[in-house]
Design a protein around this motif. Structure first.
Motif, PDB file in Angstrom:
ATOM      1  N   VAL B 219       0.842  -1.196   0.000  1.00 55.79           N
ATOM      2  CA  VAL B 219       0.000   0.000   0.000  1.00 55.79           C
ATOM      3  C   VAL B 219       0.880   1.250   0.000  1.00 55.79           C
ATOM      4  CG1 VAL B 219      -2.011  -1.062   1.057  1.00 55.79           C
ATOM      5  CG2 VAL B 219      -0.237  -0.060   2.506  1.00 55.79           C
ATOM      6  N   GLY B 220       2.167   1.051  -0.275  1.00 55.17           N
ATOM      7  CA  GLY B 220       3.054   2.189  -0.415  1.00 55.17           C
ATOM      8  C   GLY B 220       3.609   2.722   0.875  1.00 55.17           C
ATOM      9  N   ALA B 221       3.616   1.868   1.918  1.00 55.46           N
ATOM     10  CA  ALA B 221       4.091   2.351   3.215  1.00 55.46           C
ATOM     11  C   ALA B 221       5.549   1.984   3.457  1.00 55.46           C
ATOM     12  CB  ALA B 221       3.208   1.813   4.331  1.00 55.46           C
ATOM     13  N   VAL B 226       7.448  -2.518  -1.390  1.00 58.45           N
ATOM     14  CA  VAL B 226       7.292  -1.617  -2.536  1.00 58.45           C
ATOM     15  C   VAL B 226       7.947  -2.231  -3.769  1.00 58.45           C
ATOM     16  CG1 VAL B 226       7.784   0.689  -3.420  1.00 58.45           C
ATOM     17  CG2 VAL B 226       7.289   0.369  -0.989  1.00 58.45           C
ATOM     18  N   MET B 227       9.168  -2.748  -3.570  1.00 62.63           N
ATOM     19  CA  MET B 227       9.893  -3.337  -4.692  1.00 62.63           C
ATOM     20  C   MET B 227       9.230  -4.627  -5.153  1.00 62.63           C
ATOM     21  SD  MET B 227      13.819  -2.632  -3.613  1.00 62.63           S
ATOM     22  CE  MET B 227      14.451  -2.470  -5.267  1.00 62.63           C
ATOM     23  N   LEU B 228       8.757  -5.397  -4.225  1.00 59.68           N
ATOM     24  CA  LEU B 228       8.089  -6.650  -4.589  1.00 59.68           C
ATOM     25  C   LEU B 228       6.850  -6.339  -5.420  1.00 59.68           C
ATOM     26  CD1 LEU B 228       7.914  -9.724  -4.241  1.00 59.68           C
ATOM     27  CD2 LEU B 228       6.546  -9.356  -2.195  1.00 59.68           C
ATOM     28  N   ASN B 229       6.108  -5.362  -5.006  1.00 63.40           N
ATOM     29  CA  ASN B 229       4.894  -4.972  -5.694  1.00 63.40           C
ATOM     30  C   ASN B 229       5.219  -4.559  -7.136  1.00 63.40           C
ATOM     31  OD1 ASN B 229       2.176  -4.627  -5.711  1.00 63.40           O
ATOM     32  ND2 ASN B 229       2.227  -2.503  -5.006  1.00 63.40           N
ATOM     33  N   THR B 230       6.278  -3.746  -7.269  1.00 63.57           N
ATOM     34  CA  THR B 230       6.665  -3.281  -8.597  1.00 63.57           C
ATOM     35  C   THR B 230       7.066  -4.452  -9.484  1.00 63.57           C
ATOM     36  OG1 THR B 230       7.577  -1.407  -7.395  1.00 63.57           O
ATOM     37  CG2 THR B 230       8.043  -1.504  -9.750  1.00 63.57           C
ATOM     38  N   ALA B 231       7.904  -5.314  -8.937  1.00 63.37           N
ATOM     39  CA  ALA B 231       8.395  -6.449  -9.729  1.00 63.37           C
ATOM     40  C   ALA B 231       7.237  -7.322 -10.204  1.00 63.37           C
ATOM     41  CB  ALA B 231       9.373  -7.265  -8.882  1.00 63.37           C
ATOM     42  N   GLN B 236       8.222  -9.179 -13.619  1.00 61.08           N
ATOM     43  CA  GLN B 236       9.639  -9.559 -13.533  1.00 61.08           C
ATOM     44  C   GLN B 236       9.774 -10.640 -12.466  1.00 61.08           C
ATOM     45  OE1 GLN B 236      10.854  -5.583 -12.624  1.00 61.08           O
ATOM     46  NE2 GLN B 236      11.697  -5.235 -14.674  1.00 61.08           N
ATOM     47  N   TYR B 237       9.458 -11.860 -12.873  1.00 63.15           N
ATOM     48  CA  TYR B 237       9.364 -12.932 -11.875  1.00 63.15           C
ATOM     49  C   TYR B 237      10.709 -13.282 -11.265  1.00 63.15           C
ATOM     50  CZ  TYR B 237       4.537 -13.413 -13.178  1.00 63.15           C
ATOM     51  OH  TYR B 237       3.222 -13.159 -13.377  1.00 63.15           O
TER      52      TYR B 237
END
Lengths: 343, 266
Positions: B219-221, B226-231, B236-237
């Motif tokens: 949730v951006g905290a 954050v990086m996992l969410n982006t990947a 980008q598995y």
């Protein structure tokens, strides 16, 4: 001196704990209170330091009413009254020494006690108290590492560290084995004689009461049904105190109440004399292990006679030793400010 | 043979009937099936979704090592968030711990209030707090730390106040009988008895928080999430797998550490 004046205690649920109790306990006496469970022994003992608030009457400690004392005054008065409990009531995770120092907290501001900033004199007192119960080598051990009997001795040391004038013991040996019981009772009795501390003990075992008491008070349903020297407490008296319950529990009057069977292993030499001749009515003079009169030991006419001679000057330590204590025992444990002899 | 046990001739006493147990089990099974049917639970989807899953699985077998080094700072950020949040929460919980223990707080109003606050806090999940604080203070680790603080406060206060209620009243009675004042009872008999429990529960909460902090990024905290969410969003598995493996290692390590500490305190 402890004075009960027409004391009555009724618990909120209607149970009568004490009923018209009039009682005077003189300085230096060793009094054992006997009676069945629920007879009011604990209520009587706990009303002395006001752990129990009485309903009617008054209780005077050295002439001052503890019943009417305000909060601060009450804490002052309680400081002079040590107490020993059936379940020891130590902080089990803390060291033995810190548990003994708990007896000093009423002498200092709260923050000092909490931070453990006790003056050196207090430490000396604590060690001396531990020495008196033979546990000075356990000072830095955690309390829960000790056996039940040792824990009870720590709790006696804690009470002693208060430098009390009165020592209350509420069933101090009820959860201990017979040998340890002897050690604890001997400790209490020896301290009573050496330091002249008025001692009131609740017991429910007839045999123990006979062996250790100077004076016996029998309670039944909140009333005093017997009050006299141990010699006067015959089997009939106990049968009266305990009622039919005693007989149905298999106790036979005159049966010797298994007094002589205690092993000598853990017995303290100081009180060998007292324990050897337990159930017989021995004249008090023959039972004294130490020469010369002391407040505790000299209570020849324990009940009726006047309290021991020459009450100490006000402000003097409760730990002053009575005259006539054997010379081998150095007079230690004076007021905390004064020099104290460490082992 | 004399004195040995002989099997009795008469019929053995029978245990009470077990039909209630069977009925309960049956009822429970029926409820399970009904729930699954009602929600449209479809295990077939596992098969149809096997494509991305296989890719992820393959990526696990050959993690992107250089990328792992690159996410390491984010891992540390996550741990720092957990440390800060847990510590702040533990400090905040101290007064509430005692207010919410009946044996040291005779005042019913204070007791009820403390209990109420604690119970309400514990019904709200950490992720929801995080979303709330993101809305309040914006994206970034601050929101995460605040979420962890509030969450830790609830758990530590609840567990430790129960420990306070379970302390041995004996030492208090002894001190009281010896003329001690209330503050002394508190500092000399209550605190020493509950301190180990407090430390132990704080460490336990820290363990939970490290795990939770990895998710707060969703949730951006802040933190590794954050990086996992982006990947994951960029499919980008290999990177996602590296991050998950790293989280796995860190969580295990911290749990082992904390548990050995807790064992030593007990």
């Amino acid at each position: 001196m402890i004075e009960f004046q027409n004391v009555r205690k009724v618990y909120p649920n209607g149970t009568v704990g004490l009923d018209g109790v009039n009682l005077t306990i003189g300085r230096g006496e060793f009094v054992v209170i006997v009676g069945l469970s629920g007879a009011g022994k604990s209520t009587l003992l706990r009303s002395i330091n006001r752990l129990v608030d009485i309903t009617e009457g008054d209780i005077l400690i050295d002439g001052r009413s503890i019943v009417q004392a305000g909060p601060k005054e009450l804490r002052r008065m309680r400081r002079d009254i040590g107490m020993v409990f059936q379940s020891f009531n130590l902080v089990r995770r803390m060291s033995v020494l810190r548990n003994v120092l708990a007896g000093r907290v009423a002498y200092h501001p709260a923050w000092r006690s909490i931070l453990g900033l006790f003056p050196e004199a207090d430490l000396r007192l604590a060690f001396d108290a531990l020495r008196r119960v033979g546990l000075e080598d356990k000072a830095f051990v955690r309390a829960d590492q000790l056996s039940g009997g040792q824990q009870q001795r720590v709790s006696i040391a804690r009470a002693l560290a208060q430098q009390p004038k009165i020592l209350l013991a509420d069933e101090p040996v009820a959860s201990l084995d017979p040998v340890t019981t002897d050690v604890i009772m001997n400790d209490l009795k020896r301290i009573n004689r050496e330091l002249g501390i008025t001692t009131v003990v609740n017991l429910h075992v007839v045999d123990l009461a006979r062996r250790f008491a100077d004076r016996i008070i029998g309670l039944k349903a909140g009333r005093i049904v017997f009050d006299g020297p141990v010699e006067a407490a015959t089997d009939d008296v106990f049968a009266e105190i305990y009622g039919r319950e005693l007989a149905s529990a298999g106790w036979t009057p005159g049966g010797g109440t298994k007094a002589e069977g205690t092993p000598a292993a853990d017995r303290r030499p100081e009180f060998g004399a007292a324990t050897e001749a337990p159930a017989k009515a021995v004249p008090a003079t023959d039972r004294k292990p130490d020469p010369g009169p002391g407040p505790g030991a000299s209570a020849g006419g324990r009940l009726a006679a006047a309290p021991p001679p020459a009450p100490p000057a006000p402000g003097m330590s409760a730990f002053r030793l009575p005259d006539g204590v054997p010379a081998g025992d150095p007079p230690v444990m004076e007021r905390s400010g004064e020099r104290s002899v460490l082992p | 043979m004399k004195g040995t046990l002989k099997p009795p001739e008469a019929a053995l006493p029978r245990p009470p009937r077990a039909y209630k147990r069977w009925a309960s089990a049956l009822l429970f099974a029926a409820a399970l099936v009904a729930s699954g049917w009602h929600l449209g639970l479809d295990f077939g989807r596992l098969v149809s979704g096997s494509g991305p899953m296989l890719r992820l699985f393959r990526a696990f077998l050959s993690p992107n090592w250089p990328y792992m080094l690159k996410v390491l700072p984010a891992v540390f950020e996550t741990i720092r968030m957990a440390v800060l949040g847990t510590t702040l929460g533990a400090l905040m919980s101290v007064p509430v711990i005692f207010a919410a223990a009946r044996n040291v707080t005779p005042n019913r109003f204070v007791y009820g209030l403390a209990r109420g606050v604690m119970n309400v806090l514990r019904t709200i999940p950490e992720l929801l707090f995080a979303a709330l604080f993101v809305a309040l203070v914006g994206l970034g680790p601050t929101a995460g730390i605040l979420a962890i603080t509030v969450f830790s406060f609830g758990i530590i206060a609840k567990l430790t106040s129960e420990a306070v209620e379970a302390i041995d009243p004996g030492p208090l009675e002894a001190l009281w009988a010896g003329g001690a004042s209330r503050p002394v009872l508190f500092g000399y008999a209550v605190v020493p008895q509950v301190l180990p429990a407090f430390i132990s529960y704080t460490l336990y909460t820290f363990e939970i928080n490290v795990r939770a902090a990895t998710v707060l990024g969703l949730v951006g905290a802040g933190g590794i999430g954050v990086m996992l969410n982006t990947a994951m969003k960029l499919l980008q598995y290999d990177k996602a797998a590296s991050i998950i493996l790293l989280i796995f290692a860190v969580v295990l390590l911290i749990e082992a550490l904390s548990q050995s500490l807790r064992r030593r305190i007990a």
